[in-house]
Write a protein that holds these residues in place. Sequence first.
Motif, short mmCIF file in Angstrom:
data_model
loop_
_atom_site.label_atom_id
_atom_site.label_comp_id
_atom_site.label_asym_id
_atom_site.label_seq_id
_atom_site.Cartn_x
_atom_site.Cartn_y
_atom_site.Cartn_z
N ASN A 1 0.84 -1.20 0.00
CA ASN A 1 0.00 0.00 0.00
C ASN A 1 0.87 1.25 0.00
OD1 ASN A 1 -2.71 1.37 0.51
ND2 ASN A 1 -1.58 2.01 2.33
N TYR A 2 1.88 1.25 0.85
CA TYR A 2 2.76 2.40 0.95
C TYR A 2 3.56 2.60 -0.34
CZ TYR A 2 5.21 5.99 3.57
OH TYR A 2 5.67 7.21 4.01
N TYR A 3 4.04 1.51 -0.93
CA TYR A 3 4.80 1.60 -2.17
C TYR A 3 3.93 2.14 -3.31
CZ TYR A 3 7.96 0.19 -5.94
OH TYR A 3 8.80 0.19 -7.05
N ALA A 4 2.70 1.65 -3.41
CA ALA A 4 1.80 2.11 -4.47
C ALA A 4 1.46 3.58 -4.32
CB ALA A 4 0.53 1.27 -4.48
N LYS A 5 1.31 4.02 -3.08
CA LYS A 5 1.00 5.43 -2.84
C LYS A 5 2.18 6.33 -3.18
CE LYS A 5 -2.48 5.53 0.86
NZ LYS A 5 -2.72 5.95 2.27
N ASN A 6 3.35 6.00 -2.66
CA ASN A 6 4.48 6.92 -2.74
C ASN A 6 5.33 6.74 -3.99
OD1 ASN A 6 4.68 8.41 0.10
ND2 ASN A 6 3.93 6.35 0.42
N MET A 7 5.34 5.56 -4.56
CA MET A 7 6.12 5.32 -5.77
C MET A 7 5.29 5.51 -7.02
SD MET A 7 9.17 4.55 -6.82
CE MET A 7 10.01 3.82 -8.22
N ARG A 8 4.05 5.03 -6.98
CA ARG A 8 3.21 5.06 -8.18
C ARG A 8 2.16 6.15 -8.14
NH1 ARG A 8 0.73 -0.46 -8.23
NH2 ARG A 8 -0.21 0.29 -10.16
N GLY A 9 2.05 6.87 -7.02
CA GLY A 9 1.16 8.02 -6.95
C GLY A 9 -0.31 7.68 -6.89
N ILE A 10 -0.68 6.51 -6.36
CA ILE A 10 -2.08 6.11 -6.26
C ILE A 10 -2.60 6.51 -4.88
CG2 ILE A 10 -3.70 4.18 -6.36
CD1 ILE A 10 -1.61 2.69 -8.04
N THR A 11 -3.64 7.32 -4.84
CA THR A 11 -4.12 7.87 -3.57
C THR A 11 -4.68 6.80 -2.64
OG1 THR A 11 -4.69 9.92 -4.72
CG2 THR A 11 -5.64 9.59 -2.53
N HIS A 12 -5.53 5.93 -3.17
CA HIS A 12 -6.14 4.87 -2.37
C HIS A 12 -5.95 3.53 -3.10
CE1 HIS A 12 -7.93 7.82 0.28
NE2 HIS A 12 -8.49 8.42 -0.74
N PRO A 13 -4.79 2.94 -3.00
CA PRO A 13 -4.52 1.69 -3.73
C PRO A 13 -5.51 0.59 -3.32
CG PRO A 13 -2.49 2.60 -2.82
CD PRO A 13 -3.61 3.37 -2.20
N ARG A 14 -5.99 -0.12 -4.32
CA ARG A 14 -6.88 -1.26 -4.06
C ARG A 14 -6.01 -2.47 -3.71
NH1 ARG A 14 -9.22 -1.43 -9.79
NH2 ARG A 14 -7.04 -0.83 -10.08
N ILE A 15 -6.21 -3.01 -2.51
CA ILE A 15 -5.42 -4.14 -2.03
C ILE A 15 -6.27 -5.40 -2.12
CG2 ILE A 15 -4.00 -5.02 -0.16
CD1 ILE A 15 -3.13 -2.26 -1.11
N ALA A 16 -5.71 -6.45 -2.71
CA ALA A 16 -6.43 -7.72 -2.82
C ALA A 16 -5.54 -8.86 -2.33
CB ALA A 16 -6.87 -7.98 -4.25
N LEU A 17 -6.17 -9.94 -1.88
CA LEU A 17 -5.47 -11.14 -1.43
C LEU A 17 -5.67 -12.24 -2.46
CD1 LEU A 17 -3.94 -12.60 0.91
CD2 LEU A 17 -6.20 -13.25 1.79
N LEU A 18 -4.57 -12.77 -2.99
CA LEU A 18 -4.66 -13.86 -3.97
C LEU A 18 -5.14 -15.12 -3.29
CD1 LEU A 18 -4.16 -14.78 -6.88
CD2 LEU A 18 -1.80 -15.30 -6.23
N ASN A 19 -6.22 -15.70 -3.83
CA ASN A 19 -6.83 -16.87 -3.17
C ASN A 19 -7.48 -17.75 -4.23
OD1 ASN A 19 -7.76 -18.55 -1.08
ND2 ASN A 19 -8.33 -16.81 0.21
N ASN A 20 -8.04 -18.88 -3.79
CA ASN A 20 -8.67 -19.81 -4.73
C ASN A 20 -10.17 -19.57 -4.86
OD1 ASN A 20 -9.38 -20.72 -2.20
ND2 ASN A 20 -9.22 -22.90 -2.71
#
Length: 340
Positions: free
Chosen positions: A159-178
């Motif tokens: 989340n922090y990397y997406a915000k500060n490196m890629r400039g995304i205000t509210h990154p959508r976080i998902a969990l890879l699952n089956n």
Amino acid sequence: MKIAVDAMGGDHGPKTVIPGVERARDQFPDIEFLLYGDQTKIQQVIKNPQRLTVIATSQVIQDDEEPVKAVRRKKDASMVVAAQAVKAGEADAIFSAGSTGALLAAGLFIIGRIKGIDRPGLTPTLPDFRTGGQFNILDIGANADSKPEYLYQFAILGNYYAKNMRGITHPRIALLNNGTEPDKGNALHKAAYQLIAAEPSLNFIGNIEARELLNGRADVIVTDGFTGNAALKSIEGTALSILSLLKRTILNGGVKSKIGGALLKSSLGGMREQFDYSRYGGAVLLGLKAPVVKTHGTATPAAVYYTISQIHAMLAKNVIDDVVTYFSQNQLTRAPQKKD
């Protein structure tokens, strides 16, 4: 900025690494490079020594060596000495195309973890074919065995990397699952789901299935290292198989197919570029006290250049320093417990 480079890493060592470094040097006038490895082999490849300093080392860690033992025993290995330069403050980041396990060990034992992080996660940036954007996935191999708390911390780091490196205000976080239902998965993923869902700072959108990895549903996808590595290699293998199948179909399809293939040549080239995620940079070991970034052992000079461009952006934006500050202030040493 100073970047420590393991010039001996990768399948071709300096022959691949140095051309990529020189391209980055020419592009970014604010970077100096410390090149660690066989001095003779490195200098044979250098075309212009400007802002390149060669530091001779006598050992190289091979891919087939046990990572921890190699890092501890080979004190004069190019990767080890480069990591020591970062720890000593002589360089701001380390780049390598060498052994992933050895780089992880060097990062953990020499550079050190950020306080509050149990395990670093290895994350590349991959293409999203539906929207033309990108997404991050972690972990893709730094930790074959994981705990729910690790995946929770990966979510925070991603989340922090997406915000500060890629400039995304509210990154959508998902969990890879089956499956997409909240109660899907094994004990690890069920527990990780509860921990991540309970974190108010995250824009958690729930589970995501592997078939939706490349369709733009999430900005950051969290998984354990074993599953993430398998998923990444499945994507790579599928991409190569599709391109090979297209080529074989065109060549074996007669005159009309060959004419059509010739007309589509530029489009197919663009498709190949889309599959080539190395143009987005290397894989970052998030959770360490300095940028530790790796590219594939078979990387081209162009991939080396793109990875160094990524490191330049990380240093310019103070991504790692800000993460260190964030965790020290919030003291997230343990995941929150979900309330009834």
